[in-house]
Design a protein around this motif. Structure first.
Motif, PDB file in Angstrom:
ATOM      1  N   GLN A   9      18.358 -17.208 -37.284  1.00  8.49           N
ATOM      2  CA  GLN A   9      18.271 -18.379 -36.417  1.00  8.49           C
ATOM      3  C   GLN A   9      18.586 -18.025 -34.967  1.00  8.49           C
ATOM      4  O   GLN A   9      17.936 -18.523 -34.036  1.00  8.49           O
ATOM      5  CB  GLN A   9      19.208 -19.473 -36.920  1.00  8.49           C
ATOM      6  CG  GLN A   9      18.790 -20.087 -38.261  1.00  8.49           C
ATOM      7  CD  GLN A   9      19.762 -21.138 -38.731  1.00  8.49           C
ATOM      8  OE1 GLN A   9      20.758 -21.407 -38.073  1.00  8.49           O
ATOM      9  NE2 GLN A   9      19.492 -21.721 -39.893  1.00  8.49           N
ATOM     10  N   ARG A  12      15.538 -16.210 -33.589  1.00  5.21           N
ATOM     11  CA  ARG A  12      14.483 -17.165 -33.249  1.00  5.21           C
ATOM     12  C   ARG A  12      14.812 -17.915 -31.970  1.00  5.21           C
ATOM     13  O   ARG A  12      13.941 -18.146 -31.120  1.00  5.21           O
ATOM     14  CB  ARG A  12      14.289 -18.154 -34.392  1.00  5.21           C
ATOM     15  CG  ARG A  12      13.641 -17.546 -35.644  1.00  5.21           C
ATOM     16  CD  ARG A  12      13.605 -18.574 -36.746  1.00  5.21           C
ATOM     17  NE  ARG A  12      12.944 -18.042 -37.940  1.00  5.21           N
ATOM     18  CZ  ARG A  12      12.870 -18.686 -39.110  1.00  5.21           C
ATOM     19  NH1 ARG A  12      13.435 -19.892 -39.223  1.00  5.21           N
ATOM     20  NH2 ARG A  12      12.257 -18.137 -40.130  1.00  5.21           N
ATOM     21  N   SER A  13      16.065 -18.321 -31.817  1.00  3.25           N
ATOM     22  CA  SER A  13      16.473 -19.037 -30.615  1.00  3.25           C
ATOM     23  C   SER A  13      16.354 -18.141 -29.385  1.00  3.25           C
ATOM     24  O   SER A  13      15.952 -18.595 -28.313  1.00  3.25           O
ATOM     25  CB  SER A  13      17.907 -19.539 -30.775  1.00  3.25           C
ATOM     26  OG  SER A  13      18.348 -20.177 -29.593  1.00  3.25           O
ATOM     27  N   TRP A  14      16.668 -16.837 -29.544  1.00  2.00           N
ATOM     28  CA  TRP A  14      16.591 -15.903 -28.415  1.00  2.00           C
ATOM     29  C   TRP A  14      15.141 -15.611 -28.033  1.00  2.00           C
ATOM     30  O   TRP A  14      14.823 -15.426 -26.855  1.00  2.00           O
ATOM     31  CB  TRP A  14      17.321 -14.615 -28.778  1.00  2.00           C
ATOM     32  CG  TRP A  14      17.379 -13.640 -27.641  1.00  2.00           C
ATOM     33  CD1 TRP A  14      18.150 -13.722 -26.525  1.00  2.00           C
ATOM     34  CD2 TRP A  14      16.605 -12.436 -27.513  1.00  2.00           C
ATOM     35  NE1 TRP A  14      17.930 -12.656 -25.703  1.00  2.00           N
ATOM     36  CE2 TRP A  14      16.985 -11.842 -26.286  1.00  2.00           C
ATOM     37  CE3 TRP A  14      15.665 -11.822 -28.308  1.00  2.00           C
ATOM     38  CZ2 TRP A  14      16.428 -10.645 -25.847  1.00  2.00           C
ATOM     39  CZ3 TRP A  14      15.115 -10.626 -27.868  1.00  2.00           C
ATOM     40  CH2 TRP A  14      15.492 -10.051 -26.650  1.00  2.00           C
ATOM     41  N   ARG A  16      12.677 -17.698 -28.305  1.00  2.00           N
ATOM     42  CA  ARG A  16      12.007 -18.901 -27.849  1.00  2.00           C
ATOM     43  C   ARG A  16      11.768 -18.830 -26.340  1.00  2.00           C
ATOM     44  O   ARG A  16      12.685 -18.561 -25.574  1.00  2.00           O
ATOM     45  CB  ARG A  16      12.840 -20.128 -28.208  1.00  2.00           C
ATOM     46  CG  ARG A  16      12.103 -21.452 -28.058  1.00  2.00           C
ATOM     47  CD  ARG A  16      12.913 -22.581 -28.641  1.00  2.00           C
ATOM     48  NE  ARG A  16      13.106 -22.404 -30.081  1.00  2.00           N
ATOM     49  CZ  ARG A  16      14.261 -22.558 -30.706  1.00  2.00           C
ATOM     50  NH1 ARG A  16      15.347 -22.879 -30.009  1.00  2.00           N
ATOM     51  NH2 ARG A  16      14.352 -22.395 -32.005  1.00  2.00           N
ATOM     52  N   GLY A  17      10.523 -19.034 -25.934  1.00  2.00           N
ATOM     53  CA  GLY A  17      10.175 -18.949 -24.523  1.00  2.00           C
ATOM     54  C   GLY A  17       9.775 -17.561 -24.069  1.00  2.00           C
ATOM     55  O   GLY A  17       9.505 -17.366 -22.881  1.00  2.00           O
ATOM     56  N   ARG A  18       9.727 -16.603 -24.984  1.00  2.00           N
ATOM     57  CA  ARG A  18       9.316 -15.239 -24.641  1.00  2.00           C
ATOM     58  C   ARG A  18       7.901 -14.984 -25.161  1.00  2.00           C
ATOM     59  O   ARG A  18       7.370 -15.739 -25.979  1.00  2.00           O
ATOM     60  CB  ARG A  18      10.298 -14.219 -25.226  1.00  2.00           C
ATOM     61  CG  ARG A  18      11.721 -14.408 -24.714  1.00  2.00           C
ATOM     62  CD  ARG A  18      12.672 -13.386 -25.308  1.00  2.00           C
ATOM     63  NE  ARG A  18      14.047 -13.676 -24.913  1.00  2.00           N
ATOM     64  CZ  ARG A  18      14.615 -13.212 -23.796  1.00  2.00           C
ATOM     65  NH1 ARG A  18      13.910 -12.438 -22.987  1.00  2.00           N
ATOM     66  NH2 ARG A  18      15.854 -13.515 -23.505  1.00  2.00           N
ATOM     67  N   LYS A  66       9.535 -13.223 -20.410  1.00  2.00           N
ATOM     68  CA  LYS A  66       9.424 -14.673 -20.354  1.00  2.00           C
ATOM     69  C   LYS A  66       8.246 -15.129 -19.500  1.00  2.00           C
ATOM     70  O   LYS A  66       7.956 -16.327 -19.450  1.00  2.00           O
ATOM     71  CB  LYS A  66      10.721 -15.265 -19.793  1.00  2.00           C
ATOM     72  CG  LYS A  66      11.914 -15.125 -20.734  1.00  2.00           C
ATOM     73  CD  LYS A  66      13.123 -15.865 -20.201  1.00  2.00           C
ATOM     74  CE  LYS A  66      14.280 -15.803 -21.176  1.00  2.00           C
ATOM     75  NZ  LYS A  66      15.474 -16.537 -20.686  1.00  2.00           N
TER      76      LYS A  66
END
Length: 259
Positions: A9, A12-14, A16-18, A66
């Protein structure tokens, strides 16, 4: 690693946006780096290994970037350069694979290319387009049996009709559609009507739909004993036979005036 683990998790959060895409440029960089590493084992030079590490670093920098739109633009620019180079090799690979698995023949009459799988023993090849033309020329009526594919007729059936010209003109045509649901392939029959009309055929009204085929018909075409809809479909098929026989008689004994 479990699908709902905290580490996954957080990853996935890290991410996100890449960018996170193993696109054409990244695959090229990784494959080139792997090739340089293998060559460095034989040449014993460190600069090849250094270049490979730099290429892998660039690949991961793009992966975690990013600036998504910028990386997409870079990859598209690389594809415009790389695609014309690899396209002949990709086409050659596809052709070799096709000729390894199939043999190709060309019909002498309609020039349609026919593909036959290899290693199936001695086979007899009959062009479906020429066979359809000859059958329509010799008959005074046409039965069109069609399934429903994606709310339309199958592509193979449409392709067969594309080779017809005036072989079915002014001949009655009855559509019988079928499917594995209660609709009975009605969308496939509806899509077939304008095609037959364009060929000059007299399409009889109200196609005959046959639904729930797995629960109604056996593999040999006979009705399953005590099937719920067997009597209904048996009556509909007999009525279809009576209808097309009537129209065939009318159009044969009283033909259209010649143009």
């Amino acid at each position: 690693m479990k699908p709902n683990s905290k580490l996954l998790q957080r990853l996935r959060s890290w991410m996100r946006g890449r960018y996170g895409q193993n696109d054409t440029l990244n695959r090229f960089l990784n494959n080139l780096a792997l090739l340089l590493i293998v060559i460095s084992f034989f040449i014993r030079t460190g600069w090849l290994l250094l270049i490979a590490v730099i290429l892998i670093g660039i690949s991961y920098w793009r992966l975690f970037s990013k600036k998504i739109y910028q990386q997409v633009a870079i990859n598209r620019g690389f594809q415009r350069f790389w695609s014309p180079i690899v396209r002949p090799f990709s086409r050659l690979k596809y052709q070799v694979k096709q000729h390894w698995q199939y043999r190709f023949f060309r019909c002498s009459q309609c020039h349609q290319r026919i593909r036959i799988p290899r290693h199936h023993g001695r086979v007899r090849i009959t062009c479906p387009n020429v066979d359809t033309n000859s059958k329509l020329k010799c008959n005074h009526r046409a039965w069109i049996l069609t399934p429903e594919y994606n709310h339309a007729m199958p592509a193979g059936l449409k392709n067969a009709f594309d080779f017809l010209a005036f072989e079915g003109a002014r001949k009655p045509a009855k559509i019988i559609s079928y499917s594995d649901n209660m609709r009975g392939g009605q969308f496939g029959a509806a899509a077939l009507v304008p095609v037959l009309q364009r060929l000059g055929m007299v399409v009889l009204p109200k196609p005959t739909p046959i639904g729930n085929v797995p629960q109604t018909l056996q593999s040999n075409g006979h009705f399953i004993d005590n099937a719920p809809l067997s009597k209904r479909y048996d009556h509909a098929l007999h009525q279809t036979l009576t209808e097309i026989t009537y129209y065939t008689t009318v159009l044969t004994t009283t033909p259209f005036p010649t143009d």
